[in-house]
Design a protein around this motif. Sequence first.
Motif, short mmCIF file in Angstrom:
data_model
loop_
_atom_site.label_atom_id
_atom_site.label_comp_id
_atom_site.label_asym_id
_atom_site.label_seq_id
_atom_site.Cartn_x
_atom_site.Cartn_y
_atom_site.Cartn_z
N ARG A 118 31.09 -25.86 -58.35
CA ARG A 118 29.71 -26.29 -58.12
C ARG A 118 28.73 -25.45 -58.95
O ARG A 118 27.77 -25.98 -59.50
CB ARG A 118 29.35 -26.20 -56.65
N ASP A 119 28.99 -24.15 -59.05
CA ASP A 119 28.14 -23.29 -59.87
C ASP A 119 28.19 -23.67 -61.35
O ASP A 119 27.21 -23.52 -62.07
CB ASP A 119 28.55 -21.83 -59.73
N LYS A 120 29.34 -24.18 -61.80
CA LYS A 120 29.50 -24.57 -63.21
C LYS A 120 29.10 -26.02 -63.45
O LYS A 120 29.31 -26.55 -64.52
CB LYS A 120 30.96 -24.39 -63.63
N HIS A 121 28.56 -26.68 -62.42
CA HIS A 121 28.11 -28.07 -62.52
C HIS A 121 29.25 -29.01 -62.91
O HIS A 121 29.11 -29.85 -63.80
CB HIS A 121 26.93 -28.20 -63.49
N ALA A 122 30.38 -28.85 -62.25
CA ALA A 122 31.54 -29.70 -62.49
C ALA A 122 31.26 -31.11 -61.98
O ALA A 122 30.41 -31.31 -61.12
CB ALA A 122 32.76 -29.12 -61.78
N PRO A 123 31.99 -32.10 -62.51
CA PRO A 123 31.82 -33.47 -62.01
C PRO A 123 32.10 -33.55 -60.51
O PRO A 123 33.02 -32.90 -60.00
CB PRO A 123 32.86 -34.27 -62.79
#
Length: 125
Positions: free
Chosen positions: A90-95
């Motif tokens: 979530r921190d890395k803005h994953a799909p």
Amino acid sequence: MQRGSDRLSVHRDEEMKHELRELLRSGHPTRTEEWHDPEPTADDDPELASGPVTPGRAAAPVEKVQLELGRLLGRTPFPAGPRELTGLLRDKHAPDVLVEALERLPHKARYTTAHELAEAVVRVG
């Protein structure tokens, strides 16, 4: 104030901007040497070139999901559980599809490698 070190006058600068405006807006390469231009994508390039690989797509192989997880997780220390990994994704803005697949994994499970995690995600997803 002009320093006098300019090669061209202010008027010539404006004239050149006007001449180049349409060329820059055209979307075509602006370099004269062809070898400077980036190569277009090939038919056999991996799916990563066109966007993220997620388990929600039709039959995402373990290798592709592992590559996507590796790209997003970087040097994440393993063994790790799905809760820790979900937060990192979530921190890395994953799909969202990938994050949701991790959320469906058993909370007490521990994964020692990205490959082991990818296999579990593909099975659940």
